[in-house]
Design an enzyme around this catalytic site. Structure first.
Site, PDB file in Angstrom:
ATOM      1  N   ARG A 113       0.830  -1.196   0.000  1.00 17.85           N
ATOM      2  CA  ARG A 113       0.000   0.000   0.000  1.00 17.85           C
ATOM      3  C   ARG A 113       0.869   1.252   0.000  1.00 17.85           C
ATOM      4  NH1 ARG A 113      -2.611   2.634   4.503  1.00 17.85           N
ATOM      5  NH2 ARG A 113      -4.366   3.902   3.802  1.00 17.85           N
ATOM      6  N   LYS A 178       2.862  -8.347  11.784  1.00 18.25           N
ATOM      7  CA  LYS A 178       2.232  -8.407  10.473  1.00 18.25           C
ATOM      8  C   LYS A 178       2.501  -9.741   9.787  1.00 18.25           C
ATOM      9  CE  LYS A 178       1.638  -5.776   6.185  1.00 18.25           C
ATOM     10  NZ  LYS A 178       1.912  -4.498   5.485  1.00 18.25           N
ATOM     11  N   ARG A 312      -2.024   3.603  13.381  1.00 14.74           N
ATOM     12  CA  ARG A 312      -1.036   2.969  14.270  1.00 14.74           C
ATOM     13  C   ARG A 312      -1.675   2.759  15.628  1.00 14.74           C
ATOM     14  NH1 ARG A 312       3.144   4.320  17.909  1.00 14.74           N
ATOM     15  NH2 ARG A 312       2.674   6.566  17.806  1.00 14.74           N
TER      16      ARG A 312
END
Length: 315
Positions: A113, A178, A312
């Site tokens: 992204r 992640k 975040r």
């Protein structure tokens, strides 16, 4: 790339340099050059005097015939050894061949992204793009990344990863690290037909050496589960779940997946920071019917759309 050499090393066991060179009909110096080529593809090839060479972990290449055989009727599936970007390849492919899926073992210009580079070592992860043509522009297209996130989570559950969570708008996380990401690109005009290319990158068997330089906490699927997951089995599950979600999204939008997304929402009721113009601090309160993030700040609730913002979690 020498496929014969790679196939020999794929078992993750030690193989003597002498035997490898003899099999390939090359000198030891020639073998060293081929090993260097494998390393350039991001393969973690170990060398040790007296033992020879080995991959730091076994390698399973994708089987195009198996994937096509187990895919939904009408879905075209291809696997390439190397490409710049699976998304770019399908964006350039004829829409008349949709739905179609493209896997790559290695990408030279994988993208995440906001134009970020995506690390793509050979055969370590899943690099998949899935092209779908909608007869008309879906009214809730902005929520498609969330619906695709649900599809990916379902596929991961299918192979035993039950702790996966979704981080708005397009990341998959396990244990606050992640695991993967989603990049959706589309073409078309409002009111007319719409074509989307869904790009998915999932860490499956990436080693620490292969991940060197990644500037955020990450985890591989094998780490998350504590066992080696078949990339082919995962690929089949992804194709099945994506086809199912996109088929429903075309006619039903985000509604069938909203509850599932909410149950997997990593940020719900958590303090978050939104970068953008203006920046925003607050408490995440889930998403609305078009996929916008609801943030409660100073007693007010605001809808934040993906665009050029970054979310975040506040630790």
């Amino acid at each position: 790339m020498s496929e014969t050499l790679l196939d020999t090393l794929a078992d993750g066991q030690w193989h003597s340099g002498e035997a490898l060179a003899l099999t390939a009909g090359i000198t030891r110096a020639g073998l060293a050059k081929r090993v260097d080529k494998l390393r350039e593809l991001g393969l973690d090839v170990e060398a040790r005097q007296g033992l020879g060479y080995r991959l730091s972990q076994p390698l399973e290449r994708l089987n195009a015939a198996r994937l096509q055989q187990q895919a939904a009727s009408g879905l075209r599936v291809a696997v390439v050894d190397s490409t710049d970007s699976t998304n770019r390849q399908l964006l350039d492919a004829p829409a008349a061949q949709d739905p179609q899926a493209l896997f790559a073992e290695y990408q030279t210009a994988g993208r995440g992204r906001r134009g970020r580079a995506w690390r793509s070592p050979y055969g370590a992860n899943i690099y998949l793009s899935f092209a779908w043509s909608f007869a008309a522009w879906p009214p809730q297209l902005t929520a498609l990344p969330l619906s695709v996130g649900v599809a990916c989570a379902q596929a991961l559950h299918d192979v035993g990863c039950t702790r996966v969570q979704l981080k708005w708008p397009n990341d998959l996380w396990v244990d606050k690290r992640k695991l993967g990401g989603i990049l959706i690109e589309h073409r078309g005009e409002a009111g007319g037909a719409c074509r989307v290319v869904v790009g998915i990158g999932l860490n499956v068997a990436m080693s620490g050496t292969q991940a060197d330089g990644i500037d955020q906490a990450w985890i591989s699927l094998n780490q998350a589960i504590g066992a080696n997951v078949s990339r082919n089995t995962l690929a089949v599950a992804l194709l099945d779940r994506l086809h199912g979600v996109l088929s429903r999204f075309e006619y039903e939008g985000f509604a069938p997946f909203a509850a599932q997304w909410s149950a997997l929402d990593l940020t719900r009721d958590q303090p978050v920071q939104i970068s953008g113009t203006p920046a925003l601090d607050g408490i995440a309160r889930g998403v609305d019917e078009i996929g916008a993030l609801i943030v409660e700040s100073n007693g007010e609730r605001r809808a934040v759309h993906s665009g050029d913002v970054s979310l975040r979690l506040v630790q």
